[in-house]
Design an enzyme around this catalytic site. Structure first.
Site, PDB file in Angstrom:
ATOM      1  N   PHE A   1     -31.414  34.951  18.882  1.00 46.71           N
ATOM      2  CA  PHE A   1     -31.191  35.069  20.321  1.00 46.71           C
ATOM      3  C   PHE A   1     -32.466  34.985  21.149  1.00 46.71           C
ATOM      4  CE2 PHE A   1     -27.172  36.564  18.680  1.00 46.71           C
ATOM      5  CZ  PHE A   1     -26.313  35.795  19.451  1.00 46.71           C
ATOM      6  N   GLU A   2     -33.588  35.311  20.575  1.00 46.04           N
ATOM      7  CA  GLU A   2     -34.843  35.178  21.318  1.00 46.04           C
ATOM      8  C   GLU A   2     -35.335  33.741  21.294  1.00 46.04           C
ATOM      9  OE1 GLU A   2     -36.222  37.334  23.235  1.00 46.04           O
ATOM     10  OE2 GLU A   2     -35.216  39.165  22.607  1.00 46.04           O
ATOM     11  N   GLY A   3     -35.080  33.025  20.187  1.00 47.20           N
ATOM     12  CA  GLY A   3     -35.673  31.719  20.028  1.00 47.20           C
ATOM     13  C   GLY A   3     -37.178  31.881  19.895  1.00 47.20           C
TER      14      GLY A   3
END
Length: 146
Positions: free
Chosen positions: A14-16
């Site tokens: 989700f952060e990448g």
């Protein structure tokens, strides 16, 4: 407790990973896997770049403070999935947000299902729901309930 590989994978998903600094949805300068704090003693700035190795180091070393924060806040035993979800939540929103949340209060009061439902109340920035936050909270809730 410590975050598992599944918890790290959730954060990464989700952060990448951005190796060049950018401003997140709230306008905060960010780099790597959603890192917003100092990088080697320097504030993140617009022209900053890092290597993939540095991004991995920031995540692995940085997540420790979130693990410690969650460990201090918990008054009840939790499963690995619950713990991983809580560390991901704290990594994204901060230990203070978790510490003052109804999610934590319900969990510490023994209301696991009620705590799980609280994840979905944390999907907005500036009053606007963001699809990415909705998907992240959905995944954290699922991990919490696993």
């Amino acid at each position: 407790m410590q975050i598992s590989d599944a918890g790290i994978a959730l954060i990464k998903q989700f952060e990448g990973c951005e190796l060049k600094a950018y401003q997140d949805a709230a306008g905060v300068w960010t780099i790597g896997y959603g890192w917003t704090q100092l990088v080697d003693g320097k504030k993140i700035r617009e022209d900053m770049t890092i290597t993939q190795r540095t991004a991995e180091r920031l995540l692995r070393c940085g997540v420790v403070q979130y693990e410690q924060g969650v460990n201090k806040l918990l008054k009840v035993g939790v499963t690995q999935g619950q713990y991983d979800a809580l560390v991901s939540f704290a990594y994204n929103l901060g230990v203070r947000a978790l510490g003052t949340s109804t999610l934590l209060k319900k969990l510490n009061d023994g209301d696991t299902q009620g705590a799980a439902e609280e994840f979905m109340k944390w999907t907005k920035v500036g009053g606007m729901q963001l699809a990415g936050l909705f998907m992240r909270r959905t995944a954290e809730r699922a991990l919490f309930l696993s």
